[in-house]
Design an enzyme around this catalytic site. Sequence first.
Site, short mmCIF file in Angstrom:
data_model
loop_
_atom_site.label_atom_id
_atom_site.label_comp_id
_atom_site.label_asym_id
_atom_site.label_seq_id
_atom_site.Cartn_x
_atom_site.Cartn_y
_atom_site.Cartn_z
N SER A 85 0.80 -1.22 0.00
CA SER A 85 0.00 0.00 0.00
C SER A 85 0.83 1.27 0.00
CB SER A 85 -0.93 0.02 1.21
OG SER A 85 -0.20 -0.06 2.42
N ASP B 113 -3.53 7.71 8.44
CA ASP B 113 -4.61 6.83 8.88
C ASP B 113 -4.18 5.74 9.86
OD1 ASP B 113 -3.13 5.15 7.30
OD2 ASP B 113 -4.62 4.93 5.72
N HIS C 153 -0.36 4.75 6.96
CA HIS C 153 0.18 5.44 5.80
C HIS C 153 0.45 6.91 6.10
CE1 HIS C 153 -2.50 2.09 4.62
NE2 HIS C 153 -1.41 1.74 3.97
#
Length: 373
Positions: free
Chosen positions: A50, A339, A342
């Site tokens: 991610s 978050d 990240h």
Amino acid sequence: MSYHSIICSCNFNLFFLLSLILYYLSIPAAFAIPKTQIGKTPVIFVFGDSNSDTGGLAAGLGFRINLPNGRTFFHRSTGRLSDGRLVIDFLCQSLNSSLLTPYLDALSGSTFANGANFAIVGSSTLPKYVPFSLNIQVMQFVHFKARTLELVSTGKRNLINDQGFRDALYLIDIGQNDIADSFSKNLSYVEVTKKIPDFVTEIENAIKTLYNQGARKFWVHNTGPLGCLPKILSLSPKKNLDSFGCLSSYNAAARLFNEELFHVSQKLRIQLTDATIVYVDVHSIKYDLIANATKYGFSNPLMVCCGSGGPPYNYDVRVTCGQPGYQVCEEGSPHVNWDGIHHTEAANKMIASRILSTAYSNPRVPFDFLFRH
């Protein structure tokens, strides 16, 4: 990192907002992303998780990633787990290149002339053959290359030819989920570290497979200090915290992973003599950002911007960013973490500028140099 966990929210007073404005007015020299002139279109292929996913999870599994993700730069959700651009976006922009399209995005309309992004949220090196592990991403690339060259042979235009694949840069940024998931299974530190050679071997195998496909330019990021991630801090026992509030065991495991990856990079340079393999110490960049957040104009580096729960981390696994009940900090707030896992666009910009400085690269090869030679 894992798609089932995304995060944070805080309200900052006028002092911080004014400080942020002053900070941004002063950053051109410190965090400016240099632009270079490249004669031909830079081609980049990305493999990872991610930290580099520009929309692959949403395209591949239909997983919904809601606003406020993407609010800062794109003003809509693009599938990135951040308020704006990722490090890979800034690296592309430093080359005056278009942002990379996820390989699985069927409706993008892209011919992938500047490369493709195979990185997917939640990916790891092991287990193999599980969507979207590293070896699956490499298999997707092999299929992509074969199909592209087949179309080129029939006269299709605006596609990457064989020389384009050879001249491309192959960026690998994976491993964070392997370590975090191992700890999440209640393995001891010793048990986790015993698995690290297997994780790194998968990266080594990926590089060799890509090399056999004609790849000659590799850009390998090590893994960041996951012991400083608010999600992990909020869900783990608060034992053995370092002076900056990070979990020492998680960071020690990340450093061992990085040492192993560094040695493999050195070994591959000897074995693949006509390849360029650049190892980038992203861990040091990110840890320095946590340790010296105030110096760089950030505050509360362990508290997330989009999530729920309030101090000290503002992370609640039941109410993650974009899900019902979340709260989000003011746009432009000086947050490092978006978050719980990240980074914010502001943090990503700083990280990218440090990567481009070559100060954290071994060997110290400029990013754009790989597209000029």
